[in-house]
Design an enzyme around this catalytic site. Structure first.
Site, PDB file in Angstrom:
ATOM      1  N   HIS A 137      21.258  -2.801  27.975  1.00 53.65           N
ATOM      2  CA  HIS A 137      21.218  -2.045  29.233  1.00 53.65           C
ATOM      3  C   HIS A 137      22.197  -0.900  29.142  1.00 53.65           C
ATOM      4  O   HIS A 137      23.262  -1.042  28.544  1.00 53.65           O
ATOM      5  CB  HIS A 137      21.602  -2.966  30.416  1.00 53.65           C
ATOM      6  N   ASP A 183      14.693  -7.542  33.018  1.00 52.50           N
ATOM      7  CA  ASP A 183      13.285  -7.623  32.627  1.00 52.50           C
ATOM      8  C   ASP A 183      12.963  -8.805  31.727  1.00 52.50           C
ATOM      9  O   ASP A 183      11.794  -9.089  31.489  1.00 52.50           O
ATOM     10  CB  ASP A 183      12.870  -6.331  31.906  1.00 52.50           C
TER      11      ASP A 183
HETATM   12  N1  ACO Z   1      17.457  -4.682  20.747  1.00 50.05           N
HETATM   13  C1  ACO Z   1      18.141  -4.397  19.631  1.00 50.05           C
HETATM   14  N2  ACO Z   1      19.118  -3.478  19.567  1.00 50.05           N
HETATM   15  C2  ACO Z   1      19.416  -2.826  20.683  1.00 50.05           C
HETATM   16  C3  ACO Z   1      18.758  -3.088  21.899  1.00 50.05           C
HETATM   17  C4  ACO Z   1      17.742  -4.048  21.895  1.00 50.05           C
HETATM   18  N3  ACO Z   1      17.059  -4.335  23.000  1.00 50.05           N
HETATM   19  N4  ACO Z   1      19.266  -2.285  22.842  1.00 50.05           N
HETATM   20  C5  ACO Z   1      20.202  -1.559  22.272  1.00 50.05           C
HETATM   21  N5  ACO Z   1      20.304  -1.877  20.949  1.00 50.05           N
HETATM   22  C6  ACO Z   1      21.227  -1.312  19.992  1.00 50.05           C
HETATM   23  C7  ACO Z   1      20.781   0.066  19.574  1.00 50.05           C
HETATM   24  O1  ACO Z   1      19.910   0.019  18.480  1.00 50.05           O
HETATM   25  C8  ACO Z   1      22.091   0.734  19.287  1.00 50.05           C
HETATM   26  O2  ACO Z   1      22.507   0.305  18.015  1.00 50.05           O
HETATM   27  P1  ACO Z   1      23.343   1.305  17.055  1.00 50.05           P
HETATM   28  O3  ACO Z   1      24.623   1.557  17.776  1.00 50.05           O
HETATM   29  O4  ACO Z   1      23.488   0.515  15.808  1.00 50.05           O
HETATM   30  O5  ACO Z   1      22.495   2.520  16.901  1.00 50.05           O
HETATM   31  C9  ACO Z   1      23.034   0.134  20.308  1.00 50.05           C
HETATM   32  O6  ACO Z   1      22.475  -1.135  20.646  1.00 50.05           O
HETATM   33  C10 ACO Z   1      23.125   0.966  21.581  1.00 50.05           C
HETATM   34  O7  ACO Z   1      21.806   1.234  22.013  1.00 50.05           O
HETATM   35  P2  ACO Z   1      21.388   2.399  22.967  1.00 50.05           P
HETATM   36  O8  ACO Z   1      19.909   2.594  22.913  1.00 50.05           O
HETATM   37  O9  ACO Z   1      22.244   3.571  22.731  1.00 50.05           O
HETATM   38  O10 ACO Z   1      21.759   1.748  24.323  1.00 50.05           O
HETATM   39  P3  ACO Z   1      21.459   2.381  25.685  1.00 50.05           P
HETATM   40  O11 ACO Z   1      22.485   1.821  26.551  1.00 50.05           O
HETATM   41  O12 ACO Z   1      21.308   3.827  25.667  1.00 50.05           O
HETATM   42  O13 ACO Z   1      19.986   1.811  26.003  1.00 50.05           O
HETATM   43  C11 ACO Z   1      18.235   0.472  26.779  1.00 50.05           C
HETATM   44  C12 ACO Z   1      19.706   0.874  26.943  1.00 50.05           C
HETATM   45  C13 ACO Z   1      17.333   1.724  26.797  1.00 50.05           C
HETATM   46  C14 ACO Z   1      17.855  -0.406  27.952  1.00 50.05           C
HETATM   47  C15 ACO Z   1      18.083  -0.293  25.445  1.00 50.05           C
HETATM   48  O14 ACO Z   1      18.951  -1.386  25.415  1.00 50.05           O
HETATM   49  C16 ACO Z   1      16.643  -0.753  25.209  1.00 50.05           C
HETATM   50  O15 ACO Z   1      15.817   0.038  24.759  1.00 50.05           O
HETATM   51  N6  ACO Z   1      16.333  -2.038  25.521  1.00 50.05           N
HETATM   52  C17 ACO Z   1      15.003  -2.566  25.345  1.00 50.05           C
HETATM   53  C18 ACO Z   1      14.088  -2.106  26.490  1.00 50.05           C
HETATM   54  C19 ACO Z   1      14.419  -2.786  27.795  1.00 50.05           C
HETATM   55  O16 ACO Z   1      14.578  -3.997  27.864  1.00 50.05           O
HETATM   56  N7  ACO Z   1      14.465  -1.972  28.878  1.00 50.05           N
HETATM   57  C20 ACO Z   1      14.730  -2.486  30.231  1.00 50.05           C
HETATM   58  C21 ACO Z   1      16.087  -2.086  30.688  1.00 50.05           C
HETATM   59  S1  ACO Z   1      16.428  -2.730  32.284  1.00 50.05           S
HETATM   60  C22 ACO Z   1      15.760  -1.645  33.366  1.00 50.05           C
HETATM   61  O17 ACO Z   1      15.568  -0.484  33.124  1.00 50.05           O
HETATM   62  C23 ACO Z   1      15.301  -2.170  34.682  1.00 50.05           C
END
Ligand code: ACO
Length: 469
Positions: free
Chosen positions: A345, A401
């Site tokens: 998140h 989610d």
């Molecule tokens: N699975 C595996 N790795 C992840 C995940 C995940 N779900 N989420 C983040 N990471 C990792 C990234 O690959 C990144 O790794 P790195 O530093 O080695 O490159 C690190 O964690 C940070 O990730 P970001 O994408 O920069 O995190 P951000 O906070 O911007 O993104 C997001 C948040 C978009 C929700 C992301 O976690 C994601 O895509 N999750 C999966 C989709 C999801 O469940 N969305 C619902 C969110 S809740 C809502 O909107 C109501």
């Protein structure tokens, strides 16, 4: 609220809250009380990350600790003791209601659940072929028409006579009478436009309540129309949550199902300056109106980075198929640097409190259903593997989610309607934050850093080349 009939659910929520409290620091946060001197000195990232756009008393999210508060009240307490209607009051008025205030709000919600004119207009479109969020957005525009098509200052949509009918008894055109569109007649419609002289047609609390009721009615109707059924009349005796399940599925929910739907509505009602809330506020700040603003919220929520991950979670759990497959599936996903749906998140770097509540509710609802309980078992196994690896390395935990899809599908809501259901709840936060912002409105107008050229010479079209410079 009297939750005597669903004490088991209250206990599950309170237990989740206790676990959350034990795992997080209970010290009071200093941030909410710090005053702000504009302009704020802060580090702003792309996508306005870190920017403070306004002050608000509506809700507070602490991502490091996994805290979510509405009006100062802990989300666990609200889920355990409150109701969606009461939370709507809290968000819109900034305090919990008295018995009379809550009864008045509920009466307005009942009144505004009668949206015959809007539904009739919506049924002129082929809703079954539309994306549900597109249909919902169209529906809110049509709701706006019902408040503005009378060119009189002070017009409010008036309650129409309630008809006790299900889809079979709503009369449809049976003989071709030469109309361009099919006509669906709803009794009492002719009296529906009355001048009350109370509120401005398209702003104010009444519009918030009209939209809170209307989006639930529209979403349920969209679900039914997509399945080839006519919309169902709301039942004035049912709560907002029970009405939604009833209008969507045609089935009156059990007290447990009603309660769990109510809790999911509470959990999704508000969440800080998320993209859809901000989108709605930006439109409102131009002194456009509540309906257009909420329409923008719906549009923003439709994006896959915002709403809709729960639909993907269900697909993923079905793809994994069994507890034994979790380990190899996760190992492959990690090797491919695949994002695991329902984890991580932007704000929470701890266990999302909403997921804490939804996990035991998913377990409770899926018990006794072989397919659903097997999905839940897969989810639990995946959660423990992700937390043991990504949780430790990157503070990645289940988000709202991860379990909501299982909960919704146990309640009879199909996956393609999950994002619309999000809007059914979030409209409370959108409208509350708009109301709050408009009290000290300033049109939103950030800047972009210009990185283009300054010294271009105009070339007539005949002399332009398609070649890139
Ligand atoms: N699975 C595996 N790795 C992840 C995940 C995940 N779900 N989420 C983040 N990471 C990792 C990234 O690959 C990144 O790794 P790195 O530093 O080695 O490159 C690190 O964690 C940070 O990730 P970001 O994408 O920069 O995190 P951000 O906070 O911007 O993104 C997001 C948040 C978009 C929700 C992301 O976690 C994601 O895509 N999750 C999966 C989709 C999801 O469940 N969305 C619902 C969110 S809740 C809502 O909107 C109501």
């Amino acid at each position: 609220m009297n939750h005597n009939k669903t004490k088991k659910i209250t206990d599950l929520v309170l237990k989740a809250g206790k676990t959350a409290l034990a795992e997080t620091n209970t010290k009071r946060e200093p941030e909410p009380t710090k005053s702000i001197n504009w302009p704020v000195d802060c580090v702003v990232g792309p996508g306005l990350e870190g920017a403070i756009a306004c002050e608000s008393k509506i809700g507070y999210v602490n991502g490091a600790k996994g805290w979510l508060l509405y009006g100062g009240y802990n989300i666990f307490d609200l889920c355990a003791y409150s109701s969606f209607e009461e939370v709507c009051y809290l968000l819109l008025y900034g305090k919990l209601p008295t018995t009379i205030q809550l009864a008045l709000l509920k009466n307005k919600l009942i009144k505004y659940r009668n949206n015959h004119q809007t539904l009739r207009a919506l049924m002129n479109f082929s809703v079954q072929e539309m994306n549900p969020m597109a249909a919902l957005r169209l529906g809110t525009n049509l709701m706006r028409n019902t408040t503005t098509d009378v060119n009189l200052e002070g017009y409010v949509p008036e309650n129409v006579e309630v008809i006790s009918a299900d889809e079979d008894s709503i009369p449809m055109e049976t003989q071709p009478l030469g109309q361009e569109h099919a006509i669906y007649e709803f009794p009492g419609e002719s009296d529906s436009k009355k001048v009350k002289g109370q509120v401005h047609p398209t702003t104010g609390i009444d519009c918030c309540l009209h939209l809170i009721s209307g989006i639930a009615v529209l979403s349920a109707a969209i679900l039914r129309l997509r399945n080839g059924y006519m919309p169902l009349e709301p039942d004035p005796e049912l709560s907002h949550a029970a009405n939604f399940i009833y209008m969507a599925t045609g089935r009156r929910p059990s007290p447990e199902e009603e309660r769990i739907m109510d809790i999911t509505l509470i959990l999704h009602a508000d969440h800080g300056m998320n993209a859809s809330t901000f989108a709605a506020m930006v439109v409102a700040s131009t002194l456009s109106d509540m309906y257009y603003s909420v329409g923008s919220g719906i549009a923003a929520l439709n994006g896959p980075l915002h709403g809709g991950a729960n639909e993907q979670v269900l697909k993923m759990l079905k793809e994994i198929d069994s507890v034994e497959n979790v380990k190899p599936w996760f190992a492959k996903a990690r090797a491919n640097k695949q994002k695991i749906m329902g984890f991580g998140h932007r704000v929470y770097k701890a266990y999302d409190p909403r997921a804490r509540v939804l996990a035991p509710l998913a377990k409770y609802l899926s018990k006794g259903n072989r397919k659903k309980s097997s999905l839940f078992a897969v989810a639990q196994e995946l959660e423990s593997q992700v937390i043991a690896t990504l949780g430790v390395e990157k503070r990645i935990f289940p988000n709202v989610d991860f379990y909501s899809g299982i909960v919704y599908s146990c309640l009879g809501i199909p996956p393609d309607m999950f994002t619309t259901l999000f809007a059914v709840s979030r409209v409370a936060g959108w409208t509350a934050r708009i109301q709050e912002y408009l009290r000290n409105n300033r049109i939103f107008r950030p800047r972009a850093r210009y990185i283009g050229p300054f010294d271009m010479h105009y070339v007539p079209i005949a002399r332009r080349s398609a070649k890139k410079k």
